[in-house]
Scaffold this motif. Structure first.
Motif, PDB file in Angstrom:
ATOM      1  N   ARG A  35       0.857  -1.193   0.000  1.00 36.45           N
ATOM      2  CA  ARG A  35       0.000   0.000   0.000  1.00 36.45           C
ATOM      3  C   ARG A  35       0.888   1.236   0.000  1.00 36.45           C
ATOM      4  O   ARG A  35       2.065   1.178   0.344  1.00 36.45           O
ATOM      5  CB  ARG A  35      -0.915   0.017   1.229  1.00 36.45           C
ATOM      6  CG  ARG A  35      -1.818  -1.215   1.382  1.00 36.45           C
ATOM      7  CD  ARG A  35      -2.810  -1.308   0.227  1.00 36.45           C
ATOM      8  NE  ARG A  35      -3.845  -2.287   0.452  1.00 36.45           N
ATOM      9  CZ  ARG A  35      -3.900  -3.494  -0.102  1.00 36.45           C
ATOM     10  NH1 ARG A  35      -2.935  -3.893  -0.899  1.00 36.45           N
ATOM     11  NH2 ARG A  35      -4.905  -4.302   0.132  1.00 36.45           N
ATOM     12  N   ASP A  36       0.306   2.385  -0.329  1.00 39.13           N
ATOM     13  CA  ASP A  36       1.061   3.630  -0.436  1.00 39.13           C
ATOM     14  C   ASP A  36       1.246   4.362   0.887  1.00 39.13           C
ATOM     15  O   ASP A  36       1.805   5.456   0.904  1.00 39.13           O
ATOM     16  CB  ASP A  36       0.360   4.580  -1.419  1.00 39.13           C
ATOM     17  CG  ASP A  36       0.401   4.067  -2.840  1.00 39.13           C
ATOM     18  OD1 ASP A  36       1.337   3.312  -3.180  1.00 39.13           O
ATOM     19  OD2 ASP A  36      -0.507   4.408  -3.615  1.00 39.13           O
ATOM     20  N   HIS A  37       0.816   3.799   1.995  1.00 35.95           N
ATOM     21  CA  HIS A  37       0.883   4.502   3.282  1.00 35.95           C
ATOM     22  C   HIS A  37       2.320   4.854   3.661  1.00 35.95           C
ATOM     23  O   HIS A  37       2.580   5.946   4.148  1.00 35.95           O
ATOM     24  CB  HIS A  37       0.233   3.673   4.388  1.00 35.95           C
ATOM     25  CG  HIS A  37      -1.187   3.306   4.078  1.00 35.95           C
ATOM     26  ND1 HIS A  37      -2.157   4.223   3.731  1.00 35.95           N
ATOM     27  CD2 HIS A  37      -1.811   2.102   4.047  1.00 35.95           C
ATOM     28  CE1 HIS A  37      -3.300   3.615   3.511  1.00 35.95           C
ATOM     29  NE2 HIS A  37      -3.113   2.324   3.693  1.00 35.95           N
ATOM     30  N   HIS A  38       3.224   3.920   3.482  1.00 39.77           N
ATOM     31  CA  HIS A  38       4.659   4.148   3.652  1.00 39.77           C
ATOM     32  C   HIS A  38       5.375   2.956   3.022  1.00 39.77           C
ATOM     33  O   HIS A  38       4.760   1.904   2.805  1.00 39.77           O
ATOM     34  CB  HIS A  38       5.069   4.351   5.120  1.00 39.77           C
ATOM     35  CG  HIS A  38       4.862   3.167   6.011  1.00 39.77           C
ATOM     36  ND1 HIS A  38       5.576   1.992   5.905  1.00 39.77           N
ATOM     37  CD2 HIS A  38       4.004   2.982   7.040  1.00 39.77           C
ATOM     38  CE1 HIS A  38       5.187   1.141   6.821  1.00 39.77           C
ATOM     39  NE2 HIS A  38       4.224   1.708   7.523  1.00 39.77           N
ATOM     40  N   TYR A  58       4.610  -1.124   3.647  1.00 40.80           N
ATOM     41  CA  TYR A  58       3.290  -1.355   4.242  1.00 40.80           C
ATOM     42  C   TYR A  58       2.568  -2.400   3.403  1.00 40.80           C
ATOM     43  O   TYR A  58       2.070  -2.130   2.322  1.00 40.80           O
ATOM     44  CB  TYR A  58       2.493  -0.055   4.255  1.00 40.80           C
ATOM     45  CG  TYR A  58       1.253  -0.054   5.125  1.00 40.80           C
ATOM     46  CD1 TYR A  58       1.235   0.663   6.309  1.00 40.80           C
ATOM     47  CD2 TYR A  58       0.091  -0.719   4.752  1.00 40.80           C
ATOM     48  CE1 TYR A  58       0.103   0.712   7.104  1.00 40.80           C
ATOM     49  CE2 TYR A  58      -1.042  -0.689   5.534  1.00 40.80           C
ATOM     50  CZ  TYR A  58      -1.034   0.030   6.713  1.00 40.80           C
ATOM     51  OH  TYR A  58      -2.159   0.070   7.495  1.00 40.80           O
ATOM     52  N   GLU A  64      -8.458  -5.387   8.842  1.00 43.60           N
ATOM     53  CA  GLU A  64      -7.175  -5.370   8.129  1.00 43.60           C
ATOM     54  C   GLU A  64      -6.137  -6.171   8.877  1.00 43.60           C
ATOM     55  O   GLU A  64      -6.129  -6.209  10.106  1.00 43.60           O
ATOM     56  CB  GLU A  64      -6.710  -3.908   8.006  1.00 43.60           C
ATOM     57  CG  GLU A  64      -5.328  -3.710   7.430  1.00 43.60           C
ATOM     58  CD  GLU A  64      -4.892  -2.246   7.434  1.00 43.60           C
ATOM     59  OE1 GLU A  64      -3.801  -1.974   6.925  1.00 43.60           O
ATOM     60  OE2 GLU A  64      -5.643  -1.383   7.945  1.00 43.60           O
ATOM     61  N   HIS A  97       4.356  -4.058   8.595  1.00 39.69           N
ATOM     62  CA  HIS A  97       4.996  -2.797   8.252  1.00 39.69           C
ATOM     63  C   HIS A  97       6.383  -2.957   7.638  1.00 39.69           C
ATOM     64  O   HIS A  97       7.000  -1.966   7.273  1.00 39.69           O
ATOM     65  CB  HIS A  97       5.075  -1.879   9.485  1.00 39.69           C
ATOM     66  CG  HIS A  97       3.730  -1.371   9.894  1.00 39.69           C
ATOM     67  ND1 HIS A  97       3.099  -0.336   9.248  1.00 39.69           N
ATOM     68  CD2 HIS A  97       2.886  -1.768  10.871  1.00 39.69           C
ATOM     69  CE1 HIS A  97       1.935  -0.108   9.805  1.00 39.69           C
ATOM     70  NE2 HIS A  97       1.777  -0.981  10.792  1.00 39.69           N
TER      71      HIS A  97
END
Length: 121
Positions: free
Chosen positions: A93-96, A99, A113, A117
């Motif tokens: 995902r684009d969160h960091h 991720y 979910e 991380h």
């Protein structure tokens, strides 16, 4: 200096429409993460998560920690097999950077979910 607890949340309470159906789902997804739960005829719980049945249901997003990408994948498959609905296949995902997560809707439509991380801070 006053000692402070390190947790922001004391507990999370989800109210579901069918306790037996939800217990089947959560037993599978929590089990895929190596998390045990306890239950009786009125509720089930795992750590700070408490689930019971009521006339009005919750609408919530919960993210469970996974220890690796493979655990996220197993969690997703276990949830689908236990009656969950796809809400985002396992992937980055684009969160960091790093991720890696998957999303399911539980039997009452709550967005659940599992996330790893990676090595990112």
């Amino acid at each position: 200096m006053e000692k402070r607890e390190s947790r922001l949340i004391d507990h999370i309470h989800i109210r579901v429409s069918d306790l037996e159906v939800s217990q089947h789902f959560y037993k599978a997804v929590l089990g895929a993460l190596g998390i045990e739960y306890i239950s009786d005829e009125t509720h089930f719980s795992a750590d700070e998560l408490w689930i019971d049945q009521g006339e009005s249901q919750s609408c919530i997003h919960i993210a469970f920690k996974a220890k690796g990408r493979d655990m996220v994948d197993r969690w997703y498959e276990a949830g689908l097999e236990a009656g969950g609905y796809d809400n985002g296949v396992p992937g980055l995902r684009d969160h960091h950077p790093g991720y890696y997560a998957a999303f399911l809707l539980d039997p009452d439509g709550n967005n659940i979910e599992a996330v790893f991380h990676g090595e990112a801070d």
